[in-house]
Enzyme design. Structure first.
Site, PDB file in Angstrom:
ATOM      1  N   ASP A 296       0.532  -0.970  -0.486  1.00  0.00           N
ATOM      2  CA  ASP A 296       0.010   0.077   0.215  1.00  0.00           C
ATOM      3  C   ASP A 296       1.268   1.388   0.458  1.00  0.00           C
ATOM      4  O   ASP A 296       1.903   1.408   0.785  1.00  0.00           O
ATOM      5  CB  ASP A 296      -0.955  -0.305   1.211  1.00  0.00           C
ATOM      6  CG  ASP A 296      -1.848   1.444   1.358  1.00  0.00           C
ATOM      7  OD1 ASP A 296      -2.826   1.188   0.226  1.00  0.00           O
ATOM      8  OD2 ASP A 296      -1.715   2.204   2.585  1.00  0.00           O
ATOM      9  N   GLU A 338       1.389  -0.733  -5.318  1.00  0.00           N
ATOM     10  CA  GLU A 338      -0.060   0.389  -4.814  1.00  0.00           C
ATOM     11  C   GLU A 338       0.553   1.621  -5.445  1.00  0.00           C
ATOM     12  O   GLU A 338       1.021   1.982  -4.627  1.00  0.00           O
ATOM     13  CB  GLU A 338      -0.709   0.243  -3.957  1.00  0.00           C
ATOM     14  CG  GLU A 338      -2.262   0.722  -3.657  1.00  0.00           C
ATOM     15  CD  GLU A 338      -2.485   2.077  -3.605  1.00  0.00           C
ATOM     16  OE1 GLU A 338      -3.190   2.792  -4.419  1.00  0.00           O
ATOM     17  OE2 GLU A 338      -1.703   2.380  -2.975  1.00  0.00           O
TER      18      GLU A 338
HETATM   19  C1  OTU Z   1      -4.136   3.760  -0.620  1.00  0.00           C
HETATM   20  O1  OTU Z   1      -4.927   4.795  -1.718  1.00  0.00           O
HETATM   21  C2  OTU Z   1      -5.273   2.807  -0.039  1.00  0.00           C
HETATM   22  O2  OTU Z   1      -5.791   2.395  -1.659  1.00  0.00           O
HETATM   23  C3  OTU Z   1      -6.717   3.896   0.362  1.00  0.00           C
HETATM   24  O3  OTU Z   1      -7.576   3.536   0.757  1.00  0.00           O
HETATM   25  C4  OTU Z   1      -5.957   4.125   1.575  1.00  0.00           C
HETATM   26  O4  OTU Z   1      -6.863   5.270   1.963  1.00  0.00           O
HETATM   27  C5  OTU Z   1      -4.152   4.811   1.407  1.00  0.00           C
HETATM   28  O5  OTU Z   1      -3.403   4.605   0.795  1.00  0.00           O
HETATM   29  C6  OTU Z   1      -3.625   5.028   2.993  1.00  0.00           C
HETATM   30  O6  OTU Z   1      -3.526   4.285   3.391  1.00  0.00           O
HETATM   31  O7  OTU Z   1      -3.609   7.691  -1.800  1.00  0.00           O
HETATM   32  O8  OTU Z   1      -6.623   8.309  -2.489  1.00  0.00           O
HETATM   33  O9  OTU Z   1       0.109   6.152  -4.730  1.00  0.00           O
HETATM   34  O10 OTU Z   1      -2.743   6.871  -4.584  1.00  0.00           O
HETATM   35  O11 OTU Z   1      -1.419   4.912  -1.854  1.00  0.00           O
HETATM   36  C7  OTU Z   1      -6.148   7.154  -2.278  1.00  0.00           C
HETATM   37  C8  OTU Z   1      -1.004   5.734  -3.862  1.00  0.00           C
HETATM   38  C9  OTU Z   1      -4.830   7.010  -2.267  1.00  0.00           C
HETATM   39  C10 OTU Z   1      -1.562   6.239  -4.196  1.00  0.00           C
HETATM   40  C11 OTU Z   1      -2.303   5.300  -3.118  1.00  0.00           C
HETATM   41  C12 OTU Z   1      -3.943   6.097  -1.922  1.00  0.00           C
END
Ligand code: OTU
Length: 661
Positions: A296, A338
């Site tokens: 993540d 991710e």
């Molecule tokens: C991720 O997303 C998760 O999918 C989210 O659900 C979380 O809120 C977040 O991490 C924190 O844990 O910015 O708008 O380039 O885009 O990590 C979602 C990666 C996010 C980011 C992503 C993030």
């Protein structure tokens, strides 16, 4: 032996030390062959792990001791690996393309929203098998902080299951049940931050210097202010800024780096102790039977003054080191990045060309996702086609997750360069998409909402389910049969397209039944401020019960997607390892690309408009296909009387033929 001889002197010395420390233990615990397997694997991957570790921590006075401690952790992980998983390791080493095969079909949900507890999830696996699911991403499994927790992305204990969902024993039972059905389990590894209530954070808060060094904390605003100069905001309206003041921390209070919400504290990976803790957590999850670790927020792991603190080169060193070490402990386990970043950045996260085999096996193809929605709104395939021309032609041992939407918002992160190339003004185009998907644009069929509207920049992203964004919600409300048909065709078109591509297509729970936006989150004070809950509806099992009725909306979608899946599974051309060939053609509404393998050739055509379209008859020839073409989706011949290839409104064709590589 071979690998040992090729090691650098430094790595060889570190390897010999490891052997001195542990050879006896491994020999005492395992049959000789299992101990040998460990030493063979670690010889193979030692250099690949040691080199990035030296890059990250080599300047420290205690670099040698730190690296040794990290390798000790690998031995512990191997010793703890349960027998059935050790067998799976061998099986997957014999089948390294297991996740690249045409039968890989993904599905993702929040267990609470799909079924309830993990046991209840287990009771619903037949439903997934009907869709031939072979990859299941279960979100939000681990114990989150109490109260608001960013949909489970604020973990309080990585070694415990959310008590509302069950226990670790339930997780092990579920993963064993999935394994029996040939379904790989993907779990989130929230490695950028812990909850503010995590034990490490609690110790840091109390002023323990060892744990203060796990986070980025500051007694004054000077450094945070300097960092802020170049930092964007991820959640500008719910969590402005990137630092939060914790008044009771270490006596007089400190500023803590919190990229996301104030209760998500960014870990400090320049501290090797943090690296090691997270490695131990990876081993722990792998040894519970997790097959895919979703890293993540991977881009955020390393901070550097004067930059946006995303995609720093050290992030790749971290991934390379983790990747190599986990291959020793649990080769059955793969990594998914991710990283919602521009395409050229994204390629650094997966192992392509020079980094083949050294980085993540999987990454989300965000670009294709947003281009699908852009294509539907504009009725044109030009942007998707232009972007495809920049994509790598050949992937081996790594691939993309193709998806239509996920639990997060849709942000228009297509590359400005590609937009300019097709003559669109980037800002105007994004504005148009925001207007279109919130239904503000005249004639729009979409029912979405702004997410994190930033008045300072005008930036916003979009929330909404696939069905609602594709017009189904509005069409049903208006009781308009023709509009319902079109909306269903749109959903089938974009799902058909992710099923046409290499890699793993990923279905978001409920899209296969056309589940609409769910505004009930507004009644829950822990969710009301975050409208991503709009598109995280509960599974509607009443609707699901209609899935076999081909006259129902649910049946048309479910059976439509199921059929695409079945055709995909049956054709070797759908294997990830093949040549990808994007094609321009004489109709801007139609996206065209070919896929070539020694055992099959395929031309994919997709019409983004609600009018019938056709493309030039010599397109198959340009695509390298020869002879009679058969449409795999309806068994008809491809070419019509006038020599052109026809497509119905929102039509998708999978034309198979002879060809050359
Ligand atoms: C991720 O997303 C998760 O999918 C989210 O659900 C979380 O809120 C977040 O991490 C924190 O844990 O910015 O708008 O380039 O885009 O990590 C979602 C990666 C996010 C980011 C992503 C993030």
């Amino acid at each position: 032996m071979q690998n040992l001889l090729q090691m650098s002197p430094e790595s060889r010395a570190a390897f010999e030390r490891l052997r001195d420390r542990h050879a006896g233990r491994l020999a005492g615990r395992f049959e000789p062959r299992d101990a040998d397997v460990f030493w063979l694997r670690i010889e193979r991957w030692f250099e690949d792990a040691h080199r990035p570790l030296l890059g990250l921590y080599g300047e420290r006075d205690d670099a040698t001791a730190q690296a040794d401690a990290i390798f000790d952790c690998v031995v512990e992980g191997y010793l703890a690996r349960p027998e059935p998983l050790r067998l799976l390791d061998l099986e997957r080493q014999l089948t390294p393309d297991w996740f690249e095969r045409p039968n890989m079909i993904g599905y993702v949900f929040y267990p609470q929203r799909f079924a309830g507890t993990l046991r209840e999830v287990q009771g619903r696996l037949d439903y997934l098998q009907e869709l031939h699911i072979s990859y299941l991403h279960i979100m939000s499994l681990l114990k989150p902080r109490p109260g608001e927790n960013d949909g489970g992305y604020a973990i309080m204990d990585y070694r415990a299951i959310d008590p509302a969902l069950g226990t670790l024993a339930d997780l092990r039972a579920l993963s064993a049940g999935l394994r029996e059905r040939g379904i790989a389990l993907c779990v989130d590894l929230v490695l950028n931050h812990t909850a503010a209530e995590h034990d490490w954070a609690a110790r840091a808060r109390s002023g323990d210097p060892q744990y203060l060094a796990y986070y980025h904390t500051f007694s004054e605003r000077a450094l945070p202010d300097a960092f802020e100069q170049a930092l964007p905001e991820i959640f500008p309206d719910q969590a402005p800024g990137n630092f939060s003041f914790v008044p009771d921390m270490a006596g007089s209070g400190r500023w803590v780096w919190t990229t996301f919400n104030r209760y998500q504290w960014d870990l400090n990976y320049s501290n090797p102790a943090v690296f090691r803790e997270m490695l131990a957590i990876m081993c722990f999850l792998a040894n519970q039977g997790v097959d895919v670790l979703r890293l993540d927020a991977a881009p955020f792991l390393w901070k550097r003054m004067g930059t946006n603190c995303q995609n720093q080169p050290e992030v790749q060193l971290l991934i390379e080191a983790y990747r190599a070490l986990m291959r020793v402990i649990a080769p059955a386990v793969i990594f998914k990045a991710e990283a919602i970043v521009p395409p050229d950045e994204l390629l650094r996260y997966i192992g392509v060309e020079a980094t083949a085999g050294r980085r993540c096996e999987l990454a989300y193809n965000n670009q294709f996702m947003v281009n699908l929605w852009s294509g539907l709104a504009t009725r044109k395939a030009t942007l998707a086609a232009a972007a495809m021309h920049m994509a790598p032609r050949l992937l081996l041992g790594a691939t993309a997750i193709h998806y239509v939407r996920c639990h997060d918002d849709i942000g228009w992160a297509m590359s400005d360069e590609t937009l300019c190339e097709i003559g669109e003004d980037p800002q105007a185009h994004r504005q148009f998409l925001n207007d279109f998907y919130t239904g503000r644009f005249p004639g729009s069929y979409a029912r979405g909402d702004y997410f994190q509207f930033n008045p300072a920049t005008g930036d916003t992203r979009i929330s909404g389910t696939t069905a609602s964004l594709a017009g189904l919600e509005q069409a049903i409300e208006r009781n308009d049969a023709a509009e319902i048909d079109l909306a269903i065709s749109r959903v089938l078109l974009i799902y058909g397209l992710i099923l046409s591509r290499a890699g793993i297509p990923l279905i978001y729970m409920g899209d296969e039944l056309g589940l609409p936006n769910d505004p009930s989150y507004l009644d829950d004070p822990e969710k009301a401020h975050d409208n991503r809950w709009l598109h995280r509806p509960r599974m509607d099992w009443t609707k699901a019960a209609r899935r076999h009725d081909p006259a129902s909306i649910e049946g048309r979608l479910f059976l439509g997607i199921k059929r695409l899946i079945e055709v995909r599974r049956a054709h070797p051309q759908m294997h990830n390892f093949g040549l990808f060939h994007p094609l321009w053609n004489d109709n801007a509404h139609v996206l065209a690309f070919a896929r070539h393998r020694h055992d099959g050739h395929l031309l994919v055509l997709a019409n983004f408009s609600e009018q019938p379209q056709s493309v030039q008859g010599d397109l198959p020839h340009h695509a390298g296909l020869t002879g009679e073409l058969i449409d795999l989706l309806n068994d008809t011949l491809a070419r019509e009387a006038n020599g052109r290839i026809q497509l119905p409104p929102y039509g998708l064709r999978w034309l198979a033929g002879e060809g050359r590589l």
